[in-house]
Scaffold this motif. Structure first.
Motif, PDB file in Angstrom:
ATOM      1  N   THR A  32       0.786  -1.040   0.065  1.00  0.00           N
ATOM      2  CA  THR A  32      -0.141  -0.090  -0.052  1.00  0.00           C
ATOM      3  C   THR A  32       0.851   1.292   0.112  1.00  0.00           C
ATOM      4  OG1 THR A  32      -1.724  -1.365   1.270  1.00  0.00           O
ATOM      5  CG2 THR A  32      -1.810   1.376   1.263  1.00  0.00           C
ATOM      6  N   TRP A  33       0.590   2.242  -0.917  1.00  0.00           N
ATOM      7  CA  TRP A  33       1.411   3.338  -1.023  1.00  0.00           C
ATOM      8  C   TRP A  33       0.390   4.490  -0.907  1.00  0.00           C
ATOM      9  CZ3 TRP A  33       2.127  -0.274  -4.800  1.00  0.00           C
ATOM     10  CH2 TRP A  33       3.404  -0.774  -4.864  1.00  0.00           C
ATOM     11  N   THR A  34       0.636   5.545  -0.005  1.00  0.00           N
ATOM     12  CA  THR A  34       0.013   6.839  -0.042  1.00  0.00           C
ATOM     13  C   THR A  34       0.901   8.183  -0.337  1.00  0.00           C
ATOM     14  OG1 THR A  34      -0.796   5.758   2.157  1.00  0.00           O
ATOM     15  CG2 THR A  34      -0.921   8.159   2.052  1.00  0.00           C
ATOM     16  N   PHE A  35       0.155   8.889  -0.990  1.00  0.00           N
ATOM     17  CA  PHE A  35       0.829  10.040  -1.711  1.00  0.00           C
ATOM     18  C   PHE A  35      -0.206  11.134  -1.727  1.00  0.00           C
ATOM     19  CE2 PHE A  35      -1.117   7.427  -4.941  1.00  0.00           C
ATOM     20  CZ  PHE A  35      -1.867   8.171  -5.764  1.00  0.00           C
ATOM     21  N   THR A  36       0.329  12.342  -2.340  1.00  0.00           N
ATOM     22  CA  THR A  36      -0.605  13.420  -2.531  1.00  0.00           C
ATOM     23  C   THR A  36      -0.477  13.765  -3.894  1.00  0.00           C
ATOM     24  OG1 THR A  36      -0.596  14.093  -0.363  1.00  0.00           O
ATOM     25  CG2 THR A  36      -1.203  15.759  -2.041  1.00  0.00           C
ATOM     26  N   GLY A  37      -1.236  13.652  -4.874  1.00  0.00           N
ATOM     27  CA  GLY A  37      -1.095  14.119  -6.149  1.00  0.00           C
ATOM     28  C   GLY A  37      -2.537  14.025  -7.084  1.00  0.00           C
ATOM     29  N   ARG A  38      -2.393  14.127  -8.310  1.00  0.00           N
ATOM     30  CA  ARG A  38      -3.484  14.106  -9.232  1.00  0.00           C
ATOM     31  C   ARG A  38      -3.660  12.841 -10.198  1.00  0.00           C
ATOM     32  NH1 ARG A  38      -3.593  16.108 -14.156  1.00  0.00           N
ATOM     33  NH2 ARG A  38      -5.751  16.459 -14.028  1.00  0.00           N
ATOM     34  N   SER A  39      -2.130  12.031 -10.308  1.00  0.00           N
ATOM     35  CA  SER A  39      -2.214  10.896 -11.207  1.00  0.00           C
ATOM     36  C   SER A  39      -1.069   9.951 -10.799  1.00  0.00           C
ATOM     37  CB  SER A  39      -1.922  11.324 -12.718  1.00  0.00           C
ATOM     38  OG  SER A  39      -1.857  10.406 -13.570  1.00  0.00           O
ATOM     39  N   ALA A  40      -1.495   8.731 -11.166  1.00  0.00           N
ATOM     40  CA  ALA A  40      -0.938   7.534 -10.422  1.00  0.00           C
ATOM     41  C   ALA A  40      -0.554   6.576 -11.439  1.00  0.00           C
ATOM     42  CB  ALA A  40      -1.209   7.151  -9.084  1.00  0.00           C
ATOM     43  N   ALA A  41       0.608   5.740 -11.538  1.00  0.00           N
ATOM     44  CA  ALA A  41       0.781   4.551 -12.370  1.00  0.00           C
ATOM     45  C   ALA A  41       1.543   3.492 -11.555  1.00  0.00           C
ATOM     46  CB  ALA A  41       1.421   5.206 -13.470  1.00  0.00           C
ATOM     47  N   TRP A  42       1.103   2.113 -11.711  1.00  0.00           N
ATOM     48  CA  TRP A  42       1.695   1.233 -10.906  1.00  0.00           C
ATOM     49  C   TRP A  42       2.778   0.644 -11.899  1.00  0.00           C
ATOM     50  CZ3 TRP A  42      -0.709  -4.389 -10.508  1.00  0.00           C
ATOM     51  CH2 TRP A  42       0.317  -5.064  -9.662  1.00  0.00           C
ATOM     52  N   VAL A  43       3.970   0.475 -11.510  1.00  0.00           N
ATOM     53  CA  VAL A  43       5.175  -0.102 -12.115  1.00  0.00           C
ATOM     54  C   VAL A  43       5.333  -1.440 -11.930  1.00  0.00           C
ATOM     55  CG1 VAL A  43       7.235   0.499 -13.061  1.00  0.00           C
ATOM     56  CG2 VAL A  43       5.842   2.357 -12.309  1.00  0.00           C
ATOM     57  N   VAL A  44       5.519  -2.385 -13.005  1.00  0.00           N
ATOM     58  CA  VAL A  44       5.714  -3.786 -12.553  1.00  0.00           C
ATOM     59  C   VAL A  44       6.714  -4.453 -13.581  1.00  0.00           C
ATOM     60  CG1 VAL A  44       3.373  -4.039 -11.607  1.00  0.00           C
ATOM     61  CG2 VAL A  44       3.805  -4.393 -14.248  1.00  0.00           C
ATOM     62  N   SER A  45       7.171  -5.742 -13.329  1.00  0.00           N
ATOM     63  CA  SER A  45       7.767  -6.514 -14.322  1.00  0.00           C
ATOM     64  C   SER A  45       6.877  -7.383 -15.079  1.00  0.00           C
ATOM     65  CB  SER A  45       9.184  -6.959 -13.618  1.00  0.00           C
ATOM     66  OG  SER A  45      10.020  -6.195 -13.278  1.00  0.00           O
ATOM     67  N   ARG A  46       6.980  -7.783 -16.014  1.00  0.00           N
ATOM     68  CA  ARG A  46       6.011  -8.922 -16.558  1.00  0.00           C
ATOM     69  C   ARG A  46       6.760  -9.979 -17.485  1.00  0.00           C
ATOM     70  NH1 ARG A  46       1.620  -5.317 -19.864  1.00  0.00           N
ATOM     71  NH2 ARG A  46       0.571  -7.223 -19.724  1.00  0.00           N
TER      72      ARG A  46
END
Length: 772
Positions: free
Chosen positions: A691-705
């Motif tokens: 779980t990540w907590t932040f203050t902003g208006r856009s987010a992207a989850w980054v993974v390996s596939r």
């Protein structure tokens, strides 16, 4: 040598008072001034002949290959000036100083006699260039009763040589013409002896004689004086009235003078015309005074000379001299038949003497010479297409000559036939018949001939339009300084309008640029563009061309809109994270905006880098923004007029590593340079979470596939929003697989939960990126 013009008073000319008059346009030099070495005076020409051998039934005649003295023009003539050959007449020549024989040249055998005084009939002459060998074959028409006329012979013309510079091309350039600097053909050094057909003589030296007809291949032609036609065609002559003392030529002996008609002004400008002195006519061979029409010039007859199309611009004067010599010495005419001649380079030559601005009685269209002027284009236009330069000059010349008598070049006229006959277009008439002709017509319309060739005859309609106007094919081609959309042009003010027309510029007096029907700019007839400045609002823009006749043509209107209002951003630019590869130097960012304009939006551009997005009102643009740094993106919107509106957005990406997340259950750390920051977390335990907590208006989850990657649930602010499958046929690192954007910046939590997918439960996460 330039002509001198000495004028009597108008009253003296009109009343026919006695006195000394020198005809305007009559050129010549005193006898003895001929320059055989090619100086600036007249050039001596030579005419020689060889008899043709006719078969016993009179159906064919030949001249076997012969070596000859140098010549450049040839034709076949016969005793009866009113006889015709209905079959074919062909000749070919050998290029001087070589063994190369040219192609067989068809000679039109339908040349009309000048009048009853003409000595011989004949074909049109053909220019073959400098030659020293010849061969001829003549075949009568197909009917058994057809026989060739008596006295067939080949006439060869050496037009002489001039050392003066070749006549310029009157500002025309013939398409594809080569060798404008080419000199005239090299002549023989031998002057002519007595011409057996005309009696015309020059002054030979003791050892200079005419080529004899070869005894094994040709027979001598009969005397012309013995060949008197039984039924001569009606005379087509001019009416003259004697006045004392006027001389037809500076070289002529004293002869009764004719009444010189006035030279009326024309309604259009006179084109440049090369005088007889310019083409170095030997006036001594045609000493007879000119004749004039008894009335106005009512029409112009167009001809071709039916000879070579491969001549150069420099050959023009020599070709004209050759035709002149052929008409006088071979046909026995008083002068060259045509009033004017035009070469393929557009140069106009004065033909028959008497004054280019006078109604000179020519010998070009038998039966209709007494009411017309004749213009002949050098070349064979059954085989070639006339050049634009030649057509332009013919149109200008015809318009000027007809304009002297108020004749519309696009109209028709009634001519009285001076002789009976058929035309080459299937019309028959008797002498005295009243016939309707276009005011610019082809020779075949008034005589049974192929002249002026199919390709030139097919252009007569164009010639009439060019000569009489209005300007044809006038079209606005472009409006520069504008943007175009929806059939309209948009500008901030200054514009340049460009146009084209099919009528040559030489026939256009001026062009006018119209805005809303009012003249805002006037330019020369040769111009094809003009500039102006339009005010705000919609305007009708046209071009009006004024033909030299005064007739006007106006182009179709184009709409030009003056616009000084800048476009604007109805939705200000915003940024959001989007799918793609994340690195320590770049996060994938998409910009969103909406631009508008009061009239016509063109596009939106990013200031840096210079990228054009389109369409301007759609969501577009994926960029890279460096994490931890604020990047300012400036967008500029342009309308079709070139007005600009701008807006900017600042973007600051931030990376939250996997280690910054609150963990639940079992996760293992992996290290590799392929991971974001060099590390990642992996877990195959069902319900394990980060779980990540932040203050902003856009987010992207980054993974390996990879092909064995599993699935994860995504929760936003405590609410499950989606299930993401990390499986991929190809291995991918630092992949922004899921994004979320809010209307404004606020505090948010993003939680990912391992699904524990059967057979591939493990997921690997590289962290979270958000925009501050």
């Amino acid at each position: 040598m330039r002509r001198r013009r000495i004028w009597g008073t108008a009253a003296a000319v009109a009343a026919g008072l006695s006195g000394v008059l020198v005809f305007q346009g009559v050129t010549g030099n005193p006898i003895g001034s001929l320059d055989d070495e090619g100086g600036s005076g007249p050039v001596r020409t030579e005419a020689r002949s060889l008899g043709l051998k006719t078969d016993s039934n009179g159906h064919s005649a030949t001249l076997a290959q012969q070596d000859t003295k140098p010549f450049s023009m040839l034709g076949v003539t016969w005793a009866d000036p009113h006889a015709r050959i209905t079959g074919s007449v062909e000749a070919r020549a050998r290029k001087a100083g070589t063994d190369t024989w040219g192609r067989w040249v068809h000679l039109d055998g339908n040349t009309a006699p000048e009048d009853k005084s003409a000595k011989r009939g004949g074909t049109d002459p053909a220019w073959v260039g400098p030659s020293d060998g010849v061969e001829v074959r003549v075949v009568a028409g197909g009917k058994a009763t057809n026989r060739l006329p008596a006295g067939l012979r080949l006439d060869m013309i050496d037009p002489g040589r001039s050392k003066t510079s070749s006549i310029d091309t009157a500002a025309y350039v013939m398409e594809g013409a080569a060798g404008a600097e080419t000199t005239d053909p090299t002549p023989s050094d031998t002057p002519t002896t007595t011409d057996p057909g005309t009696g015309t003589t020059t002054e030979p030296t003791a050892d200079q004689t005419t080529d004899p007809a070869p005894t094994d291949t040709a027979t001598a032609s009969p005397s012309d004086t013995a060949a008197t036609p039984t039924d001569p065609a009606p005379t087509d002559t001019a009416t003259t009235s004697p006045t004392p003392t006027a001389s037809a030529s500076a070289t002529a002996s004293a002869t009764p003078t004719v009444s010189v008609p006035p030279a009326p002004p024309s309604t259009v400008p006179q084109p440049a015309i090369k005088s007889r002195a310019d083409w170095q006519a030997d006036e001594s061979i045609s000493p007879e005074a000119p004749s004039y029409l008894s009335g106005p010039v009512k029409a112009v007859a167009v001809h071709h000379t039916a000879d070579s199309n491969t001549y150069t611009c420099a050959d023009g004067p020599a070709i004209v001299r050759g035709i002149y010599t052929y008409h006088v010495k071979s046909n026995g005419w008083k002068d060259i038949g045509y009033n004017f001649l035009v070469d393929k380079c557009g140069v106009i030559y004065e033909g028959r003497k008497g004054g280019v601005d006078r109604p000179v009685f020519g010998a070009h269209t038998y039966g209709f010479n007494s009411e017309t002027a004749g213009i002949s284009v050098l070349g064979d236009y059954n085989t070639a297409v006339p050049s634009t330069a030649a057509l332009t000059s013919v149109a200008r010349l015809a318009a000027w000559k007809l304009g002297q008598y108020g004749v519309d070049p696009t109209g028709t006229t009634t001519l009285t036939a001076g002789a009976a006959g058929p035309s080459g277009t299937g019309r028959n008439w008797v002498a005295g018949a009243k016939l309707t002709f276009p005011t610019i017509f082809g020779h075949r319309d008034g005589y049974n001939t192929e002249c002026p060739g199919n390709n030139l005859y097919g252009q007569l309609g164009t010639l009439r339009t060019w000569a009489g106007g209005p300007v044809a094919g006038l079209t606005v081609k472009s409006v520069s300084g504008t943007g175009a959309a929806g059939g309209k042009y948009y500008t901030r003010g200054p514009v340049t309008v460009s146009w084209s027309a099919t009528t040559p510029a030489a026939l256009i007096s001026r062009n006018e640029l119209l805005v809303d029907g009012k003249v805002v700019a006037t330019v020369a007839g040769s111009a094809t563009s003009a500039g102006t400045t339009v005010t705000a609002g919609s305007h009708s823009v046209q071009v009006r061309a004024v033909h030299q006749s005064g007739r006007t043509a106006t182009s179709a209107a184009v709409t030009v809109v003056g616009d000084t209002t800048a476009p604007y951003f109805s939705t200000k630019p915003t940024a959001e994270l989007t799918g793609g590869t994340v690195s320590s130097t770049s996060a994938p960012v998409k910009l969103r905006w909406k631009a508008a304009d009061a009239l016509a939006l063109r596009d939106v551009r990013l200031t840096t880098p210079a990228v054009t997005y389109g369409p301007a009102t759609a969501v577009s643009g994926t960029l890279g923004a460096k994490p931890g740094v604020t990047t300012s993106f400036t967008l500029s919107a342009y309308d079709q007029a070139g007005n600009k509106g701008a807006a900017a957005v600042g973007v600051t990406p931030a990376i939250l590593q996997e280690s910054a997340a609150a963990k639940y259950s079992s996760w293992s750390s992996r290290s590799s340079s392929s991971y974001l920051g060099g590390y990642s977390y992996s877990s195959g335990t069902k319900n394990a979470s980060l779980t990540w907590t932040f203050t902003g208006r856009s987010a992207a989850w980054v993974v390996s596939r990879s092909a064995t990657s599993g699935q994860a649930y995504v929760y936003v602010d405590g609410v499950k929003v989606t299930t993401v499958d990390l499986k991929s046929a190809t291995t991918m690192y630092r992949n922004a697989i899921w994004t979320k954007t809010w209307a404004s910046s606020a505090k948010h939590t993003v939680k990912i939960v391992v699904v524990g997918t059967s057979g591939r439960p493990t997921i690997t996460t590289d962290g979270l990126v958000y925009l501050k």
